[in-house]
Design an enzyme around this catalytic site. Structure first.
Site, short mmCIF file in Angstrom:
data_model
loop_
_atom_site.label_atom_id
_atom_site.label_comp_id
_atom_site.label_asym_id
_atom_site.label_seq_id
_atom_site.Cartn_x
_atom_site.Cartn_y
_atom_site.Cartn_z
N ASP A 22 50.00 -4.40 -34.40
CA ASP A 22 49.61 -3.00 -34.65
C ASP A 22 49.01 -2.22 -33.46
OD1 ASP A 22 49.81 -4.41 -37.02
OD2 ASP A 22 47.86 -3.81 -37.79
N GLU A 204 47.50 -1.88 -46.14
CA GLU A 204 46.91 -2.08 -44.81
C GLU A 204 46.94 -0.78 -44.02
OE1 GLU A 204 47.93 -6.70 -43.79
OE2 GLU A 204 49.56 -5.33 -43.36
C1 FRU Z 1 48.85 -5.27 -40.15
C2 FRU Z 1 47.75 -6.28 -40.06
C3 FRU Z 1 46.40 -5.64 -40.31
C4 FRU Z 1 45.45 -6.57 -39.60
C5 FRU Z 1 46.27 -6.98 -38.40
C6 FRU Z 1 46.01 -8.39 -37.93
O1 FRU Z 1 49.99 -5.59 -39.46
O2 FRU Z 1 47.99 -7.34 -40.97
O3 FRU Z 1 46.10 -5.46 -41.68
O4 FRU Z 1 44.26 -5.94 -39.26
O5 FRU Z 1 47.63 -6.85 -38.76
O6 FRU Z 1 46.64 -8.64 -36.73
#
Ligand code: FRU
Length: 486
Positions: A22, A204
């Site tokens: 992300d 998320e």
């Molecule tokens: C989304 C996610 C988020 C988390 C991160 C962990 O892709 O699962 O919810 O904070 O990636 O790397």
């Protein structure tokens, strides 16, 4: 066109090596766009998360900077956001600096492995030197866990209506809003999302936007990524249009979302930049150009994953509904190397590359096609290809990457991809961004967007257009060959 490293994008941001997911903490300050990202410097698969860091003056060319946040004994550094605290509401600046305040999730893997449920909490870090170095707040966690397994991805923004900072947090199957006046103490405001929108997976990476439509009507848009459960399997980002009154979010279409930021399989966890200057006024989003179904399996070697091209989101009306449209930032035009034009006409088949005489491996293709069943075919000398276009009878756009090269690293990768035609009209306007191993399609002014990655065994250097049931009428097709950013 110069190409470096197999499959490594030449126009999109990607790490020099190792794993990325992300985008995090994006903000603009003093002529610089900052991009942080979920990063694991120890391997090409997901691992203990750090915040990687890069800056850009134009959203296109990026300078890699040292890792901004490292995991510590309290846990990994998961996704989050950053805001520029111009008025020092946080009191963190002691000598007139402008604090940048970042919020992220601490993920305590030891607690998780011990079977506890309260292993994700929200923490703060700040920078007093324009994002170059970061100090973790000494009273973390700023928000403790209420006993819920998925409790993460704080996105903070200033809410001028209620004159407070609002944090949007993803909590398993809903969003929780928190408010603060000092970026340190937070008060829970409300929850949104049970029985709202899609729930095929965990919620998320939310974001709460304030946008005006083309008539000047102000609305709030709540962005919510969901994994799995996207319209083309796996990860995707839905959005809700409604009103946030400083406390609660009211959905304009109760029960339903208003659409998907991107209907393709490869745009996830996208959020927007903080502190874009008023004179600019753009709402700029970057997403992660992959999908949790196969992100760790894609056939790249030194590095894994890239970001989408930065996109400008706009709120528009279609009939009685509001939709979020997106188009690539105009800064992309700085990279135009040469341009080939196609004369306007009716065709059975159009050999675009022969006529435009440009290298399409790294290119932007734009134009209009009269509503019909049409197919674009991007291919290489090995007969591998990716197809995309409109199935007018079905009223759907499609991408077919079933014969696109390496497809067997995950059973779903070769499955068909479809998206609704959100804005229907006589002509289909399109923009396509092709970058070695990805295509981003913006149809009908960005009302339907589809992003897909692919892994051919040789560069796709040919582009054709043909009608499926007879001729197609084209108008103003222009192909720009683009320059690599590195
Ligand atoms: C989304 C996610 C988020 C988390 C991160 C962990 O892709 O699962 O919810 O904070 O990636 O790397």
């Amino acid at each position: 066109t110069v190409m470096h490293e197999a499959y490594r994008p030449q126009l999109h941001f990607s790490p020099k090596e190792k794993w990325m997911n992300d985008p995090n903490g994006m903000f603009f300050l003093d002529g610089e766009y900052h991009l942080f990202y979920q990063y694991f410097p120890g391997g090409t698969k997901w691992g203990p998360m750090h915040w990687g860091h890069a800056v850009s003056k134009d959203l296109i060319h990026w300078e890699h900077l040292p890792i901004a946040l490292y995991p510590d004994s309290t846990g990994y550094i998961f996704s989050g956001s950053a805001v520029v605290d111009h008025h020092n509401t946080s009191g963190l600046a002691k000598n007139g600096e402008i604090p940048i305040v970042a919020y992220y999730t601490i993920h305590d893997d030891k607690k998780a492995k011990a079977g506890r449920v309260d292993y994700q909490t929200q923490a703060m870090a700040y920078s007093l030197d324009k994002g170059r170095t970061w100090t973790k707040y000494d009273q973390n966690p700023a928000i403790s866990n209420p006993g819920i397994i998925d409790f993460r991805d704080p996105k903070v923004s200033w809410n001028s209506k209620s004159k407070q900072w609002v944090m949007t947090l993803a909590v398993k199957d809903h969003i929780s809003f928190y408010g603060s006046t000092n970026l340190k103490q937070w008060k829970k405001l409300s929850d949104f999302g049970l029985n709202e929108g899609d729930h095929g997976g965990v919620w998320e990476c939310p974001d709460l936007l304030t946008m005006k439509d083309e008539h000047g009507v102000e609305k709030n848009v709540l962005i919510v990524s969901i994994n799995p459960g996207g319209p083309n399997r796996g990860s995707a980002t839905q959005y809700f249009v409604g009103d946030f009154d400083g406390k609660t979010f009211k959905n304009d279409t109760p029960g339903k979302n208003s659409g998907w930021v991107d209907y393709g399989p490869d745009n996830y966890a996208g959020v927007t930049f903080n502190n874009i200057p008023k004179e600019d006024g753009r709402c700029i989003m970057i997403g992660w150009m992959s999908n949790w179904f196969y992100a760790e399996l894609v056939p790249t070697e030194k590095w894994r994953s890239a970001m989408t091209i930065p996109r400008v989101l706009t709120l528009r009306t279609i009939g009685k509904n509001h939709v979020v449209q997106s188009l690539p930032v105009v800064e992309i035009e700085e990279t135009i190397e040469s341009t080939g034009k196609i004369s306007t006409r009716e065709v059975d088949t159009l050999d675009i590359t022969a006529e435009a005489k440009v290298d399409v491996r790294l290119s932007r293709i734009q134009g209009r096609i009269k509503k019909a069943n049409f197919v674009f075919e991007l291919s290489n000398a090995k007969g591998e290809k990716i197809l995309f276009g409109l199935d007018d009878v079905g009223g759907k756009f499609f991408v077919d990457r079933s014969a696109s090269g390496k497809v067997n690293f995950h059973p779903d990768f070769k499955l068909g991809i479809q998206a609704p035609r959100v804005r229907d009209s006589e002509w289909v306007e399109f923009t396509a961004i092709v970058d070695v191993a990805s295509i981003e399609l913006f149809f009908d002014q960005g009302a339907t967007v589809m992003t897909a990655i692919y892994f051919p065994n040789d560069g796709y250097s040919k582009l054709k257009l043909y009608g499926k049931n007879g001729k197609v009428s084209t108008d103003a097709i222009v192909v720009d060959e683009l320059k690599t950013i590195w």
